[in-house]
Design an enzyme around this catalytic site. Structure first.
Site, PDB file in Angstrom:
ATOM      1  N   GLU A  16      -1.351 -29.724   6.131  1.00  0.00           N
ATOM      2  CA  GLU A  16      -0.779 -29.391   7.438  1.00  0.00           C
ATOM      3  C   GLU A  16      -0.252 -27.954   7.472  1.00  0.00           C
ATOM      4  O   GLU A  16      -0.367 -27.271   8.493  1.00  0.00           O
ATOM      5  CB  GLU A  16       0.328 -30.394   7.786  1.00  0.00           C
ATOM      6  CG  GLU A  16      -0.235 -31.776   8.111  1.00  0.00           C
ATOM      7  CD  GLU A  16       0.833 -32.824   8.292  1.00  0.00           C
ATOM      8  OE1 GLU A  16       0.834 -33.490   9.346  1.00  0.00           O
ATOM      9  OE2 GLU A  16       1.674 -32.992   7.385  1.00  0.00           O
ATOM     10  N   GLU A  63      -2.098 -39.868   4.716  1.00  0.00           N
ATOM     11  CA  GLU A  63      -0.896 -40.574   5.159  1.00  0.00           C
ATOM     12  C   GLU A  63      -1.150 -42.034   5.522  1.00  0.00           C
ATOM     13  O   GLU A  63      -0.309 -42.906   5.259  1.00  0.00           O
ATOM     14  CB  GLU A  63      -0.259 -39.833   6.346  1.00  0.00           C
ATOM     15  CG  GLU A  63       0.545 -38.605   5.964  1.00  0.00           C
ATOM     16  CD  GLU A  63      -0.313 -37.363   5.754  1.00  0.00           C
ATOM     17  OE1 GLU A  63       0.262 -36.277   5.564  1.00  0.00           O
ATOM     18  OE2 GLU A  63      -1.552 -37.479   5.780  1.00  0.00           O
TER      19      GLU A  63
END
Length: 267
Positions: free
Chosen positions: A121, A141
């Site tokens: 990210e 995730e």
């Protein structure tokens, strides 16, 4: 004894080098690292002498594997971990790079090894990404009952074709550097031994440009990305207004006509 810094911050000329420095845990980001990063980004953004930054990770194994899950697990056991969702507001280190939407100075990610979860990210939030051939990118995730809430869900679906992005988000599958380059997530892939030289070349090209032009371009491109074209033309951009009235806006054409290198002042 003062705790060792989690992040290295060096300034050289007009360039800032920001290095995540926990190689023993693959540069996993704990709460203290986020706090240090926030102070560094504040300083970088406010220092007029800093025109660009390079973000990297210490060691040869990882850019960053994202959240320090051992720290997170400890806080869950203690009952001190609040429910987590999108963004970092109210958490240590806010606003993190992934939410500094008005940061107009360019940031180059130098990626070697793993860029996973929050590490990926971070790379997605950078303007240019240079990767070594051994780099690996993933947002795992969903496999952990978590959410790619630091912009992964939003940025990956904007930077990739929809089904390609969803394939990675819904499975946690990884991609190697070559695949990331083919998909347009990475600007260049080089052997690990050539990574520093390649990044230095990109940085030199950025610093050769007028700094106010670079900031105005980044601001306009970012803010207009979801606008209709007519609205993009009609919108006012603060950095562009600074650029258009700056000394540098006159210096560029004058230097060209006089056959010399421009002398940028960032004003």
């Amino acid at each position: 004894m003062k705790p060792r810094s989690r992040v290295l911050y060096e300034k050289n000329g007009h360039l800032a080098r920001i290095t995540l420095d926990r190689p023993e845990v693959l540069n996993a980001m704990d709460l203290r690292m986020h706090e240090e990063l926030a102070e560094i980004w504040d300083d970088f953004e406010s220092d007029d002498e800093m025109w660009a930054a390079v973000l990297s990770g210490s060691g040869t194994r990882a850019f960053s594997v994202g959240q320090d899950l051992k720290e997170a697990a400890g806080r869950i056991r203690e009952g001190t971990a609040p429910p987590a969702t999108f963004g970092s507001r109210g958490k240590p280190g806010w606003p993190r790079l992934t939410e500094r939407f008005d940061l107009a100075k360019p940031v180059v990610a130098k990626v070697r090894g793993y860029a996973m979860g929050g590490g990926f990210e971070l790379a997605l939030a950078c303007d240019i990404v240079i990767a070594s051939e051994d780099a690996t990118f993933a947002l795992p995730e969903a496999r952990l009952g978590l959410m790619a809430g630091a912009g992964g869900v939003f940025r990956l679906t904007r930077q990739l074709p929809w089904k390609t992005a969803m394939g990675h988000l819904l499975t946690g599958r990884s991609m190697d550097a070559r695949r990331a380059f083919e998909l347009g997530l990475v600007n260049e892939v080089v052997p690990a031994e050539d990574l520093d030289e390649c990044v230095d070349g990109w940085v030199a090209d950025i610093l050769r440009c007028a700094p106010l032009s670079v900031r105005a371009i980044k601001e306009a491109a970012t803010r207009s990305s979801t606008m209709p074209l007519e609205s993009a033309f009609a919108t006012r951009y603060p950095w562009e207004e600074r650029r258009m009235h700056s000394e540098d806006a006159r210096e560029g054409p004058l230097a060209f006509a006089e056959k010399r290198e421009p002398r940028w002042k960032a004003r």
